[in-house]
Motif scaffolding. Structure first.
Motif, PDB file in Angstrom:
ATOM      1  N   SER A 251      40.508   5.020 -20.931  1.00  0.00           N
ATOM      2  CA  SER A 251      39.094   4.688 -20.755  1.00  0.00           C
ATOM      3  C   SER A 251      38.578   5.178 -19.412  1.00  0.00           C
ATOM      4  CB  SER A 251      38.900   3.170 -20.866  1.00  0.00           C
ATOM      5  OG  SER A 251      39.212   2.723 -22.162  1.00  0.00           O
TER       6      SER A 251
ATOM      7  N   LEU B 141      35.565   7.864 -19.063  1.00  0.00           N
ATOM      8  CA  LEU B 141      34.348   7.492 -18.352  1.00  0.00           C
ATOM      9  C   LEU B 141      34.100   8.365 -17.137  1.00  0.00           C
ATOM     10  CD1 LEU B 141      34.715   3.624 -18.595  1.00  0.00           C
ATOM     11  CD2 LEU B 141      33.010   5.022 -19.738  1.00  0.00           C
ATOM     12  N   ASP B 142      35.167   9.016 -16.625  1.00  0.00           N
ATOM     13  CA  ASP B 142      35.021   9.892 -15.469  1.00  0.00           C
ATOM     14  C   ASP B 142      34.600  11.299 -15.848  1.00  0.00           C
ATOM     15  OD1 ASP B 142      35.635   7.941 -13.703  1.00  0.00           O
ATOM     16  OD2 ASP B 142      37.767   8.435 -13.570  1.00  0.00           O
ATOM     17  N   GLN B 143      34.501  11.579 -17.172  1.00  0.00           N
ATOM     18  CA  GLN B 143      34.120  12.917 -17.601  1.00  0.00           C
ATOM     19  C   GLN B 143      32.713  13.244 -17.119  1.00  0.00           C
ATOM     20  OE1 GLN B 143      36.160  15.288 -19.528  1.00  0.00           O
ATOM     21  NE2 GLN B 143      37.454  13.867 -18.408  1.00  0.00           N
TER      22      GLN B 143
ATOM     23  N   LYS C 278      28.875  14.217 -16.995  1.00  0.00           N
ATOM     24  CA  LYS C 278      27.774  14.026 -17.925  1.00  0.00           C
ATOM     25  C   LYS C 278      27.241  15.377 -18.375  1.00  0.00           C
ATOM     26  CE  LYS C 278      27.764   9.546 -17.601  1.00  0.00           C
ATOM     27  NZ  LYS C 278      28.077   8.685 -18.738  1.00  0.00           N
TER      28      LYS C 278
ATOM     29  N   GLN D 192      34.057   0.091 -24.297  1.00  0.00           N
ATOM     30  CA  GLN D 192      33.995   0.853 -23.055  1.00  0.00           C
ATOM     31  C   GLN D 192      34.088   2.353 -23.341  1.00  0.00           C
ATOM     32  OE1 GLN D 192      37.363   0.443 -20.373  1.00  0.00           O
ATOM     33  NE2 GLN D 192      35.968   0.252 -18.612  1.00  0.00           N
ATOM     34  N   GLN D 193      35.009   2.731 -24.214  1.00  0.00           N
ATOM     35  CA  GLN D 193      35.172   4.139 -24.533  1.00  0.00           C
ATOM     36  C   GLN D 193      33.983   4.679 -25.311  1.00  0.00           C
ATOM     37  OE1 GLN D 193      38.945   4.039 -26.531  1.00  0.00           O
ATOM     38  NE2 GLN D 193      40.126   3.929 -24.645  1.00  0.00           N
TER      39      GLN D 193
ATOM     40  N   ALA E 110      31.135   6.067 -23.234  1.00  0.00           N
ATOM     41  CA  ALA E 110      31.313   7.282 -22.447  1.00  0.00           C
ATOM     42  C   ALA E 110      30.562   8.454 -23.081  1.00  0.00           C
ATOM     43  CB  ALA E 110      32.800   7.618 -22.325  1.00  0.00           C
ATOM     44  N   ASP E 111      30.115   9.364 -22.232  1.00  0.00           N
ATOM     45  CA  ASP E 111      29.384  10.535 -22.711  1.00  0.00           C
ATOM     46  C   ASP E 111      30.317  11.464 -23.462  1.00  0.00           C
ATOM     47  OD1 ASP E 111      26.823  11.899 -22.692  1.00  0.00           O
ATOM     48  OD2 ASP E 111      27.856  13.437 -21.527  1.00  0.00           O
TER      49      ASP E 111
END
Length: 604
Positions: free
Chosen positions: A296, A300-302, A304, A343-344, A347-348
């Motif tokens: 996760s 989430l750090d990917q 945008k 949460q996942q 994410a974008d």
């Protein structure tokens, strides 16, 4: 390429399942062996992550016991601006991966088909063959390298195409397929979760421009070396075959790094070394959850979405798959899994697909994102999409869903009124009839409909709800009173504390009818039969009137099967067909309208 939905044909029990959505998240629900894991494997096959074998090909060929001729998974994709520009493709694209009896998978896209057959599979042709086609069709490329040769021929083929069909995909397009990360809840080895995570990180590393450049340089070096190695072979062919003037062997090399394994060794804080398979299923699952918490963080750090350019490929879509993630977990850790999924999903460029029959997970998402997979009478998986269509469809699907996974405590605590009925015929027809009569669905009115298999099952549920102080109405066919001693008046009074008249409805008894089907007029039956189950000459009301003295529903079904090729397969389908043909509230029998009004009062 962003996958929005996919369809499966000829894959194990999925003979023909259309448009499984890819949402945030999608829940695949249903009973065991209903096709949930098969749907996930089909998704993996589409994305190039599942090696299909002959055992995966569904039965259904021309001969009894033979496999189907084609197994295919079709994805509906949305392309970003970089992909549209690079591959000269539209914003929406349908791509399929399929195999036949030879088990050689191939990717194709639905696009204009070139009129000339020689232009339909350009990706498989060598540089020399491409040059010959350019000369044949008098096309001039910008540069003599293979990418420009292909681009010129594809542009020419596109301008000389009149019909659409399945054609080969452009070289490099499949590298833009979504990445797949799989959490196998039934596995006892968290190494699988670790491998999925590290595989994502490896693909992310390899996708960097600097790494790609080094890989391309190495591929070029290998190709040039192989070309030199192939020169003696080409010369020998020319020497032995006098009618051949020259041979050009043009090797194409793809170096794709793969993660082989991720061994996991544990040592407790006490210093004791413990084998993972001896530490308990709960420990294995908790370790896997810890791994997926890291997943996760990575997702989430990917970066945008940004404005794509020709120099930088945008990041790929990631589809995270959970196959029964709640297996072996207590309630606390089931909630942790749901938190991870939420949460996942936020994410974008990330979508999540969960296969489960846990109501804890199903309750946690929007019902529009729930898909029910179940086996029909022919052991083929069929799909029910919850939350789609009319309110009546919504409630019907919800009833099927609940029957597949069990009656929940949360339903018992929060629904305002229950209607207990005998079986599937009522389950399918009542929501439609209620909606037509009351101008809203049973669910919107606060009524939960439960089909219980038979009249005894309905009685047991009604008795349970009644004893727990819930508002309930038990509706059974009037002939229950004569065919089952549990429905004698004295027994019902004892069961419901002399309040049986408030709880029990013997449907049709007041007007001398014995079952639900008898409530509808002969004219309505004839009208429905002519529309839904036609025969070589029109049905008439007299055809149905003649059956009123016997077991009406069974006799009508037998008559339809005998005279119509489109006859319903059973009573539930017959009742559904009849209910769907009604278009005015007054066409709903008065006995049913009276029941619906009572339900509205109870729910209110």
């Amino acid at each position: 390429m962003h996958l929005e939905k996919y369809s499966v044909r000829g894959f194990r029990s999925l003979a023909d399942v259309s448009e499984i959505p890819i949402s945030s998240p999608t829940i695949l629900a249903g009973p065991n062996d209903g096709g949930k894991t098969t749907a996930l494997d089909a998704l993996a096959f589409l994305l190039g992550e599942y090696p299909l074998t002959d055992d995966d090909r569904a039965y259904g060929g021309g001969e009894t016991g033979s496999r189907c001729s084609l197994t295919e998974v079709i994805g509906d994709f949305r392309l970003d601006s970089w992909e549209r520009e690079t591959f000269d493709l539209p914003a929406e694209l349908r791509v399929r991966r399929s195999v036949d009896a030879e088990l050689a998978p191939r990717y194709e896209m639905w696009a204009p088909v070139p009129d000339d057959e020689e232009l339909r599979d350009l990706s498989s042709k060598s540089v020399q063959e491409l040059k010959e086609l350019l000369t044949q069709f008098e096309v001039r490329p910008e540069k003599p390298t293979k990418p420009y040769l292909l681009a010129a021929l594809r542009a020419y083929a596109k301008d000389h195409s009149n019909e659409a069909g399945w054609v080969g995909v452009p070289s490099g397009l499949t590298t833009r397929l979504p990445q797949l990360a799989v959490f196998e809840g039934r596995s006892l080895e968290p190494e699988a979760a670790i491998k999925s995570l590290l595989s994502l990180r490896l693909k992310d590393y390899v996708a960097q421009d600097a790494v790609q450049e080094r890989v391309r340089e190495l591929e070029t070096d290998v190709q040039e070396w192989l070309k030199i190695e192939a020169k003696p072979l080409a010369d020998h062919i020319v020497e032995r075959c006098g009618d051949i003037a020259s041979v050009d062997i043009d090797p194409s090399v793809s170096l794709t790094p793969q993660l082989r394994s991720t061994p996991l060794r544990l040592e407790r804080s006490s210093g004791e070394s413990v084998r993972l398979d001896r530490s308990g299923l709960g420990s294995s699952r908790r370790i896997s959850i810890a791994v997926w918490e890291t997943t996760s963080d990575f997702l989430l750090d990917q970066p945008k979405d940004t404005e794509e350019t020709e120099e930088h490929e945008p990041p790929l879509q990631v589809i995270v798959v959970y196959d029964e993630p709640d297996t072996h977990l207590d309630y606390h850790f089931q909630r942790e899994v749901m938190r991870l999924i939420r949460q996942q999903s936020a994410a974008d460029r990330v979508n999540v697909v969960v296969a489960t029959h846990s109501m804890n997970l199903i309750d946690g998402v929007d019902i529009h994102d729930v898909v029910l997979l179940r086996l029909d009478d022919d052991r083929r998986t069929v799909m029910e999409r919850l939350g789609s269509g009319t309110h009546a469809d919504f409630d019907r699907h919800l009833g099927i869903m609940a029957a597949a996974v069990g009656l929940r405590n949360s339903v018992l605590l929060h629904e305002r009124c229950f209607l207990a009925v005998e079986g599937e015929s009522e389950q399918l027809a009542i929501p439609i009839l209620f909606n037509l009569s009351e101008d809203l669905s049973p669910q919107a009115a606060g009524v939960a409909l439960w089909a219980c298999g038979n009249n005894e099952g309905a009685l047991h549920l009604a008795r349970y709800l009644f004893k727990h102080g819930r508002s309930v109405l038990l509706m059974v066919d009037a002939d229950s009173e004569s065919t089952n001693k549990m429905f004698r008046t004295d027994r019902l009074k004892a069961t419901f504390d002399n309040r049986d008249e408030e709880v029990v409805v013997m449907l049709g008894k007041e007007h001398g009818h014995r079952e639900l089907e008898e409530l509808f007029s002969d004219e309505l039956w004839a009208r429905t039969a002519n529309t839904v189950w036609p025969r070589d000459h029109d049905w008439t009301p007299e055809d149905f009137k003649a059956l009123r003295d016997g077991k009406f529903s069974a006799d009508v079904l037998e008559m339809l099967r005998e005279h119509s090729e489109d006859a319903p397969r059973g009573k539930p389908a017959m009742m559904l067909g009849l209910a769907a043909q009604l278009d005015k509230p007054e066409e709903v029998p008065k006995a049913l309208r009276d029941v619906f009004r009572r339900l509205r009062e109870l729910a209110g």
